[in-house]
Design an enzyme around this catalytic site. Structure first.
Site: not given
Ligand SMILES: NC(=O)c1ccc[n+]([C@@H]2O[C@H](COP(=O)([O-])OP(=O)(O)OC[C@H]3O[C@@H](n4cnc5c(N)ncnc54)[C@H](O)[C@@H]3O)[C@@H](O)[C@H]2O)c1
Length: 450
Positions: A151-153, A208, A249-250, A257, A260
């Site tokens: 995911e890239f959001l 990233n 990104f400049l 922070g 990610c």
């Molecule tokens: N936040 C971002 O901007 C972003 C962007 C791209 C990729 N990612 C990646 O996506 C993944 C998720 O990131 P996020 O920011 O959404 O995380 P987050 O912490 O916001 O959400 C994770 C969710 O998973 C749930 N969870 C944990 N264990 C669980 C289980 N066993 N069963 C069901 N639910 C469970 C948690 O309760 C939580 O609601 C990560 O690997 C992150 O690196 C994040």
């Protein structure tokens, strides 16, 4: 299509909602009962623009439901997305325990062919590992494919980014799974890259790490600009027009922070270490970024002489604007440094104060930005919320006790801030008035020499 998204955080919830908006039937699963209860009552666990409206409309129209039952989600879906957190372990490696737990449960409840999609950011090799977990834990044998679909959001614009993604990456060894995944993503109208799972997993970390490097690069250029009298905004404009570089990104600031970049840069270094490769560039990026986060504090220390007994107003707490996410926010480093040096802090953020209260102790939280700067010795702007751009700076000047203003995001105009009577510090920018004077001098000298 019938989809299940496991994990309703920034990625899972936004993806689930967007897939529902495009007409799919989505079951969102999370382990946290309160989160699910709230979502069923229309209350979002995170702040993201447009999310609440789209989510609640789709829920009322029956395209999205929220449950803690992974069994219900798995049994009623053909495609199952894993979107749980993969935070850093103390050694920097990605913690895959939530992915493991979810994969084990998916295996137990499978009742037919399923595509299991790793949407979480996971190290290279995880697609193979998840495939093995599912094989080992199936109660009944069913066909399945595990696909890597990073995911890239960006937080703050997550719904927009999902709906307008630059590309879709599908890492798969199965023609059938690649075809179904391509069909699912067709409405996004974005280029689809079908590749092997290892490359897909690496694409996410490489993206990233590259972006973190770009931010860190311009931060270092800004730091040098301060010493040589150049203006980083001019430099960024000048290099950004080069299409090989681009102007995105400049923006120099107080370091990256969030959930990610910090963890993914550490994880890619670990991925390298595991195969005997020393990823020197990214290691430096991590080190430089840690220093950059404290740059406003260092400027404060220099300007105030001593921080002991001083009161500092902090504008902005979240790691970037338009999100409530406090994970690895530079504000945490800055506030802790001020407190450790004997100062006190008043802070304001439009959205992130609830989250900040769980992390930061002994901070006075203000109801408005003006309350946050009242009677303080110095102000530090940490997050560039739009609200701060519209501040009545004359009112701010009247409210503060001292006149030091450290603008960690280059929001304000140097000359105006000085005219208002602030001792103004920013990141890598020059005093325009001084520069005009300097240019005049250069022109006069040139004329004289002519
Ligand atoms: N936040 C971002 O901007 C972003 C962007 C791209 C990729 N990612 C990646 O996506 C993944 C998720 O990131 P996020 O920011 O959404 O995380 P987050 O912490 O916001 O959400 C994770 C969710 O998973 C749930 N969870 C944990 N264990 C669980 C289980 N066993 N069963 C069901 N639910 C469970 C948690 O309760 C939580 O609601 C990560 O690997 C992150 O690196 C994040």
């Amino acid at each position: 299509m019938n989809l299940c998204v496991i994990g309703t955080g920034y990625v899972g919830l936004v993806s689930g909602v967007c897939f529902a908006e495009l007409g799919n039937k989505v079951i969102c699963v999370d382990i946290e009962e309160e989160k699910i209860r709230n979502l069923n009552n229309g209350i979002m666990p995170i702040y993201e623009s447009d999310l609440e409206d789209i989510c609640n409309r789709n829920r009322q129209e029956g395209r999205i439901e929220f449950t803690t039952s992974l069994e219900h989600g798995v049994k009623n879906s053909e495609i199952i997305f894993i979107a749980v957190g993969t935070p850093s372990l103390p050694n920097g490696q990605a913690d895959l325990s939530a992915v493991e737990a979810v994969a084990t449960d998916i295996a137990k409840y499978m009742n037919g062919y399923k595509i299991i999609v790793n949407k979480s950011t996971v190290p290279v090799g995880t697609q193979k590992w998840v495939t093995q977990i599912i094989k080992d834990n199936q109660r009944q044998k069913h066909d399945f494919d595990v696909v890597s679909n990073p995911e890239f959001l960006r937080e703050g614009t997550a719904v927009y980014d999902t709906m307008n993604t630059d590309r879709v990456v599908i890492g798969s060894v199965s023609h059938k799974a690649s075809k179904i995944m391509t069909e699912l993503h067709e409405p996004f109208n974005a280029p689809v890259i079908i590749t092997d799972p290892e490359s897909a997993e690496m694409i996410k970390y490489a993206a990233n790490a590259f972006l973190a490097t770009k931010i860190t690069f311009i931060n270092e250029i800004a730091n040098i600009c301060e010493k040589v009298g150049a203006d980083v905004k001019e430099v960024a404009k000048g290099i950004g027009l080069d299409r090989r570089i681009s102007n995105r990104f400049l923006e120099p600031g107080v370091g990256y922070g969030g959930a990610c970049f910090p963890k993914d840069t550490k994880a890619i270094v670990k991925i390298g270490e595991k195969v005997g490769y020393d990823f020197e560039v990214v290691k430096s990026v991590i080190r430089v970024n840690e220093k950059q986060k404290l740059r406003p504090f260092k400027k404060l220390e220099k300007a105030l002489g001593t921080i002991e007994g001083k009161r500092v107003g902090i504008l902005g707490l979240s790691f970037k604007p338009n999100t409530d996410d406090m994970r690895e926010a530079p504000s945490i480093d800055i506030i802790c440094a001020i407190q450790n040096a004997g100062g006190t802090v008043k802070a304001y953020d439009p959205i992130a104060m609830d989250g900040a209260q769980n992390i930061l102790r002994n901070v006075e939280y203000a109801n408005t930005p003006y309350d946050a700067v009242k009677d303080v010795d110095a102000v530090i702007l940490v997050t560039e919320w739009k609200e701060f751009e519209q501040l009545d700076l004359k009112r701010v000047k009247d409210l503060v006790k001292g006149n030091i203003f450290i603008d960690g995001r280059n929001v304000f105009n140097y000359t105006e801030m000085k005219k208002l009577g602030f001792e103004y510090y920013c990141i890598g920018r020059r005093d325009d008035e001084y520069y005009k004077h300097y240019l005049k001098e250069v022109a006069i000298t040139a004329l004289e020499n002519h």
